[in-house]
Design an enzyme around this catalytic site. Structure first.
Site, PDB file in Angstrom:
ATOM      1  N   THR A   1      -5.067   6.589   0.405  1.00 29.47           N
ATOM      2  CA  THR A   1      -6.378   6.719   1.058  1.00 29.47           C
ATOM      3  C   THR A   1      -6.504   5.767   2.243  1.00 29.47           C
ATOM      4  O   THR A   1      -7.532   5.760   2.923  1.00 29.47           O
ATOM      5  CB  THR A   1      -7.548   6.457   0.077  1.00 29.47           C
ATOM      6  OG1 THR A   1      -7.435   5.106  -0.405  1.00 29.47           O
ATOM      7  CG2 THR A   1      -7.533   7.418  -1.088  1.00 29.47           C
ATOM      8  N   GLY A   2      -5.464   4.957   2.476  1.00 30.86           N
ATOM      9  CA  GLY A   2      -5.521   3.965   3.556  1.00 30.86           C
ATOM     10  C   GLY A   2      -5.028   4.532   4.875  1.00 30.86           C
ATOM     11  O   GLY A   2      -4.737   5.719   4.998  1.00 30.86           O
TER      12      GLY A   2
ATOM     13  N   VAL B   1       1.828   0.932  -6.440  1.00 28.63           N
ATOM     14  CA  VAL B   1       1.774  -0.144  -7.449  1.00 28.63           C
ATOM     15  C   VAL B   1       1.758   0.378  -8.883  1.00 28.63           C
ATOM     16  O   VAL B   1       1.791  -0.420  -9.825  1.00 28.63           O
ATOM     17  CB  VAL B   1       0.591  -1.116  -7.215  1.00 28.63           C
ATOM     18  CG1 VAL B   1       0.689  -1.789  -5.862  1.00 28.63           C
ATOM     19  CG2 VAL B   1      -0.758  -0.417  -7.394  1.00 28.63           C
TER      20      VAL B   1
ATOM     21  N   ASP C   1       0.859  -1.194   0.000  1.00 26.21           N
ATOM     22  CA  ASP C   1       0.000   0.000   0.000  1.00 26.21           C
ATOM     23  C   ASP C   1       0.893   1.241   0.000  1.00 26.21           C
ATOM     24  O   ASP C   1       2.008   1.211   0.534  1.00 26.21           O
ATOM     25  CB  ASP C   1      -0.876   0.015   1.262  1.00 26.21           C
ATOM     26  CG  ASP C   1      -2.167   0.797   1.076  1.00 26.21           C
ATOM     27  OD1 ASP C   1      -3.237   0.188   1.041  1.00 26.21           O
ATOM     28  OD2 ASP C   1      -2.096   2.046   0.943  1.00 26.21           O
TER      29      ASP C   1
ATOM     30  N   TYR D   1     -12.765   7.204 -12.365  1.00 24.07           N
ATOM     31  CA  TYR D   1     -12.861   5.934 -11.628  1.00 24.07           C
ATOM     32  C   TYR D   1     -13.505   4.874 -12.518  1.00 24.07           C
ATOM     33  O   TYR D   1     -12.981   3.781 -12.699  1.00 24.07           O
ATOM     34  CB  TYR D   1     -13.693   6.168 -10.378  1.00 24.07           C
ATOM     35  CG  TYR D   1     -13.879   4.973  -9.473  1.00 24.07           C
ATOM     36  CD1 TYR D   1     -12.813   4.431  -8.758  1.00 24.07           C
ATOM     37  CD2 TYR D   1     -15.147   4.396  -9.291  1.00 24.07           C
ATOM     38  CE1 TYR D   1     -12.999   3.357  -7.888  1.00 24.07           C
ATOM     39  CE2 TYR D   1     -15.336   3.328  -8.421  1.00 24.07           C
ATOM     40  CZ  TYR D   1     -14.258   2.808  -7.719  1.00 24.07           C
ATOM     41  OH  TYR D   1     -14.452   1.753  -6.858  1.00 24.07           O
TER      42      TYR D   1
HETATM   43  P1  NAD Z   1      -9.861   2.287   0.480  1.00 20.53           P
HETATM   44  O1  NAD Z   1      -9.592   3.648  -0.033  1.00 20.53           O
HETATM   45  O2  NAD Z   1     -10.179   2.112   1.923  1.00 20.53           O
HETATM   46  O3  NAD Z   1      -8.636   1.333   0.156  1.00 20.53           O
HETATM   47  C1  NAD Z   1      -7.851   1.459  -0.998  1.00 20.53           C
HETATM   48  C2  NAD Z   1      -6.391   1.255  -0.601  1.00 20.53           C
HETATM   49  O4  NAD Z   1      -5.572   1.309  -1.795  1.00 20.53           O
HETATM   50  C3  NAD Z   1      -5.868   2.360   0.325  1.00 20.53           C
HETATM   51  O5  NAD Z   1      -5.224   1.802   1.450  1.00 20.53           O
HETATM   52  C4  NAD Z   1      -4.899   3.147  -0.556  1.00 20.53           C
HETATM   53  O6  NAD Z   1      -3.877   3.761   0.182  1.00 20.53           O
HETATM   54  C5  NAD Z   1      -4.410   2.063  -1.515  1.00 20.53           C
HETATM   55  N1  NAD Z   1      -3.867   2.586  -2.773  1.00 20.53           N
HETATM   56  C6  NAD Z   1      -4.468   3.447  -3.623  1.00 20.53           C
HETATM   57  N2  NAD Z   1      -3.649   3.714  -4.660  1.00 20.53           N
HETATM   58  C7  NAD Z   1      -2.512   2.976  -4.465  1.00 20.53           C
HETATM   59  C8  NAD Z   1      -1.303   2.812  -5.200  1.00 20.53           C
HETATM   60  N3  NAD Z   1      -1.068   3.465  -6.350  1.00 20.53           N
HETATM   61  N4  NAD Z   1      -0.359   1.962  -4.706  1.00 20.53           N
HETATM   62  C9  NAD Z   1      -0.560   1.298  -3.548  1.00 20.53           C
HETATM   63  N5  NAD Z   1      -1.680   1.417  -2.810  1.00 20.53           N
HETATM   64  C10 NAD Z   1      -2.655   2.259  -3.267  1.00 20.53           C
HETATM   65  O7  NAD Z   1     -11.035   1.679  -0.418  1.00 20.53           O
HETATM   66  P2  NAD Z   1     -11.850   0.308  -0.279  1.00 20.53           P
HETATM   67  O8  NAD Z   1     -13.263   0.625  -0.048  1.00 20.53           O
HETATM   68  O9  NAD Z   1     -11.146  -0.620   0.633  1.00 20.53           O
HETATM   69  O10 NAD Z   1     -11.743  -0.242  -1.770  1.00 20.53           O
HETATM   70  C11 NAD Z   1     -10.804  -1.228  -2.121  1.00 20.53           C
HETATM   71  C12 NAD Z   1     -11.018  -1.691  -3.547  1.00 20.53           C
HETATM   72  O11 NAD Z   1     -12.345  -2.211  -3.693  1.00 20.53           O
HETATM   73  C13 NAD Z   1     -10.871  -0.573  -4.581  1.00 20.53           C
HETATM   74  O12 NAD Z   1     -10.219  -1.116  -5.723  1.00 20.53           O
HETATM   75  C14 NAD Z   1     -12.288  -0.204  -4.910  1.00 20.53           C
HETATM   76  O13 NAD Z   1     -12.412   0.294  -6.201  1.00 20.53           O
HETATM   77  C15 NAD Z   1     -13.007  -1.529  -4.758  1.00 20.53           C
HETATM   78  N6  NAD Z   1     -14.428  -1.334  -4.435  1.00 20.53           N
HETATM   79  C16 NAD Z   1     -14.826  -1.015  -3.170  1.00 20.53           C
HETATM   80  C17 NAD Z   1     -16.163  -0.806  -2.919  1.00 20.53           C
HETATM   81  C18 NAD Z   1     -16.668  -0.504  -1.526  1.00 20.53           C
HETATM   82  O14 NAD Z   1     -17.882  -0.319  -1.370  1.00 20.53           O
HETATM   83  N7  NAD Z   1     -15.855  -0.456  -0.513  1.00 20.53           N
HETATM   84  C19 NAD Z   1     -17.116  -0.900  -3.951  1.00 20.53           C
HETATM   85  C20 NAD Z   1     -16.661  -1.187  -5.238  1.00 20.53           C
HETATM   86  C21 NAD Z   1     -15.319  -1.417  -5.470  1.00 20.53           C
END
Ligand code: NAD
Ligand code: UDP
Length: 328
Positions: free
Chosen positions: A36-37, A58, A32, A146
């Protein structure tokens, strides 16, 4: 011991997936860049002997030494406010990031599951959404960064599957909620609970007639786990079909939390989908999966989590500062 790489490990879903794979006896490699984490989401894993973590973006070349059995690519901003603030990072992680991870999967002969989304259906003209619906996306609208990144992600994944015979899985994830969502990420569940706990007005966008269908995180993780271990290479919707309008939802969680604030109406964001509900017939058939936790039960659990957050996290109203990640 099987080895799994989870990108987005410090995020909401990624951190729950790390927990699940550790508990199933895997060696988990988390990755990570914290855009956004939150490190707190995985702090409990740092001392675990089967967990290793790389602070890495990544969209740059991804190097992992040793064998790899599975990759779960979950890195991506996921809240509309996050991805409007970091549109280029969102496009890059869905495209360049996915390309890097598919290349890694090919080199390691690993199976890869990518986190796609109901946003590939855009503002859907078909209801409920089935996997064979192509969607209705405004490529140049604010959400396009997105939606199109995720649509490209699906395309390049299928290309690696067809051309390079990489074992691929595509999860189309619908709105999921639970502990470890960032309270200030703008998504509706943390937004409403944050407002309730701080005693603020509850902000419903538009007239609140738009619908969503909310899935509890444990159900989502179970669906993803089953999809990874299945032999099905095409997209599968994973979500909870229990649909509700946003206005009804606001009233419902005010009841759950005994809140008595006012609901105030704000402008509906551009291209905000008017309706969203997964058709999960395919997941039932190929994964023998369906959600078990009702919205009423799941929302009580998440309310208990938000209630116990530190005052510092609860009152950090302002959105996350992305400046250290933005190159100008
Ligand atoms: P989140 O923002 O909590 O987690 C995303 C994580 O990805 C974060 O920790 C962020 O730091 C990391 N990240 C972003 N860009 C990065 C990069 N370039 N290199 C390394 N790390 C990176 O979001 P989430 O809700 O946990 O979503 C996770 C995945 O699930 C995403 O791909 C999202 O599109 C997908 N998703 C989630 C939902 C939902 O309702 N939570 C719905 C549809 C899709
Ligand atoms: N929403 C709202 N008030 C808020 C935040 C969101 O009414 O404070 C609405 C938003 O307009 C959308 C729905 O809640 O219709 C879900 O928004 P979210 O950001 O959680 O994700 P989306 O499903 O739109 O990707």
């Amino acid at each position: 011991m099987k080895r799994v790489l989870i990108t987005g490990a410090a995020g909401f879903l990624g951190s729950h997936l790390c927990d699940r794979f550790i508990s199933e006896g895997y060696k988990v490699i988390g990755m990570d860049n914290f855009i956004t984490g939150d490190e707190d989401n995985i702090a409990h894993l740092f001392k675990h002997e089967n967990f290793e973590f790389f602070h890495h973006d990544v969209t740059e070349f991804v190097r992992i030494d040793g064998p790899l059995d599975y990759i779960l690519h979950f890195a991506s901003p996921a809240s509309p406010i996050d991805y409007l603030k970091i549109p280029i990072q969102t496009l890059k992680v869905g495209s360049l990031g996915t390309h890097n991870l598919l290349g890694l999967a090919k080199a390691k002969k690993a199976r890869i599951l990518i986190a796609s989304t109901s946003e590939v259906y855009g503002d859907p003209l078909v209801h409920p959404q089935q996997e064979d619906y192509y969607g209705n996306v405004n490529t140049i609208g604010p959400r396009g960064v997105y939606d199109e990144a995720k649509r490209f992600q699906e395309s390049i994944t299928m290309a690696y599957h067809r051309f390079h015979a990489v074992e691929t899985r595509i999860a189309r994830i619908f709105n999921t909620y639970g502990a470890r969502m960032r309270l200030n990420d703008g998504r509706v569940v943390p937004a409403f609970f944050g407002q309730i706990l701080r005693g603020e007005n509850i902000t419903v966008f538009g007239d609140g007639g738009q619908t969503r269908s909310f899935c509890y995180v444990d159900d989502q993780v179970e669906g993803i786990y089953r999809l990874l271990l299945s032999d099905y290479a095409y997209p599968v919707n994973i979500g909870n079909p229990q649909e509700i309008t946003i206005l009804e939802f606001a009233k419902e969680i005010m009841k759950i939390s005994n809140a008595s604030q006012k609901i105030v109406f704000k402008e509906l964001p551009k291209n905000d989908p008017l309706q969203r509900q997964p058709d999960i017939a395919l997941a039932k058939k190929v994964l023998d999966w369906e959600p078990k936790i009702s919205r009423e039960v799941g929302m009580q659990k998440v309310f208990a989590y938000f209630k116990n957050l530190s005052q510092e996290k609860l009152f950090k109203r302002e959105h996350k500062d992305f400046s250290s990640h933005i190159k100008r």
